[in-house]
Design an enzyme around this catalytic site. Structure first.
Site, PDB file in Angstrom:
ATOM      1  N   HIS A 225       0.804  -1.186  -0.060  1.00 39.84           N
ATOM      2  CA  HIS A 225      -0.151   0.058  -0.141  1.00 39.84           C
ATOM      3  C   HIS A 225       0.951   1.434   0.214  1.00 39.84           C
ATOM      4  CE1 HIS A 225      -3.528   2.284   0.325  1.00 39.84           C
ATOM      5  NE2 HIS A 225      -2.878   3.022   1.254  1.00 39.84           N
TER       6      HIS A 225
ATOM      7  N   HIS B 181       3.396  10.644   2.727  1.00 36.17           N
ATOM      8  CA  HIS B 181       3.034  11.738   1.811  1.00 36.17           C
ATOM      9  C   HIS B 181       3.975  12.854   1.905  1.00 36.17           C
ATOM     10  CE1 HIS B 181      -0.299   9.136   0.711  1.00 36.17           C
ATOM     11  NE2 HIS B 181      -0.895   9.130   1.869  1.00 36.17           N
TER      12      HIS B 181
END
Length: 295
Positions: A232, A259
């Site tokens: 993921h 991120h």
């Protein structure tokens, strides 16, 4: 190799992860050289996918312009990246992309339904020319020159189910659909409770997230694959790299990336023109490699 868009418009309705409200998502074709453009249909605001429009990376990658925001764009962008789509309008009537099952599977199916259409203009590809690295403590992401896109990701969690996982992924559309697209986002029960106390994760459930308590997975069905957690993270990274605006050829390596670090890497790449070259896909060898990857 030519630029692409989708054959026809497609749409779906799902729940936003953090606000927990229904969101209508519409994907529409765009002409060549338009890039990926997000649109808040409820506000009438256009948000082009550009590094300078990334306004938050704490819990997800968030696009923003003026008073409009669109959160959790990375899963959809990951599928868009994998399908080699260069031009696309993405409309939502709220501030989140629907979370669906927490992976990119639904978006792959949606793009399969839409179909891929070649345009007249040649495809643009970013080739990494020298190594670029960003760090935050012992965490890092870097990208180095390579003739293809590969992602080597390592995670290390103080949890008996996850512990230390690593996966080396050499990109092709086929490999993405087999290894990466099905990998769901994950979180810890204590974090979920905290997030809900501050008004977030209202749409999160065992239907769209792997949830772990102190010792185990709460999802009765278990994992979809042995390395679902690290896969993921690769899914997320491919979505975050799409902020570059085109497919990238390079060797991406990460230890406990996020991120935030991915966004820092994108900006660091673009900060120095010596780091990359934008190729028009006309070199026979490189065009063959691209055609093979996106087949």
């Amino acid at each position: 190799m030519k630029q692409t868009t989708i054959n026809h418009s497609v749409e779906l309705v799902g729940i936003g992860l953090h606000k927990g409200v229904p969101v209508k998502l519409v994907l529409e074709p765009l002409e060549e050289n338009q890039g990926i453009v997000f649109y808040r249909s409820d506000l009438g605001v256009k948000l082009p996918l550009k590094p300078e429009n990334i306004v938050d990376t704490k819990m997800a990658t968030v696009l923003g312009k003026d008073n409009a925001r669109i959160s959790t764009i990375e899963h959809l962008l990951s599928a868009v990246h994998a399908y080699g789509i260069d031009n696309l309008k993405i409309s939502v009537d709220n501030e989140e992309i629907p979370i669906m099952d927490g992976s990119a599977l639904t978006y792959c199916m949606l793009l399969d339904e839409a179909g891929i259409k070649e345009l007249d203009a040649p495809k643009k590809v970013m080739e990494i020319k020298q190594a670029v690295e960003v760090r935050e403590g012992d965490k890092f992401v870097k990208i180095e020159p390579d003739s293809q896109l590969s992602l080597n990701f390592t995670i290390d969690f103080n949890h008996p189910v996850i512990a230390k996982q690593a996966h080396h992924f050499v990109f092709s559309k086929t490999a993405y659909k087999e290894q990466v697209a099905k990998a769901r986002t994950f979180g810890f029960l204590q974090e979920v409770n905290y997030l809900r106390s501050i008004g977030l994760a209202k749409g999160g459930s065992l239907n769209n997230c792997i949830v772990l308590d102190e010792n185990s997975i709460l999802n009765k069905e278990g994992l979809r694959c042995e390395k679902e957690f690290v896969c993921h993270k690769i899914l997320d990274a491919m979505g975050d790299l799409m902020v570059l605006g085109m497919p990238v050829m390079g060797k991406y390596t990460s230890f406990s990336g996020s991120h935030k670090l991915n966004s820092m890497l994108v900006k660091a790449i673009l900060a120095d023109a010596k780091n990359y070259e934008v190729l028009i896909a006309s070199d026979p060898a490189k065009e063959f490699a691209l055609q093979k990857a996106f087949a």
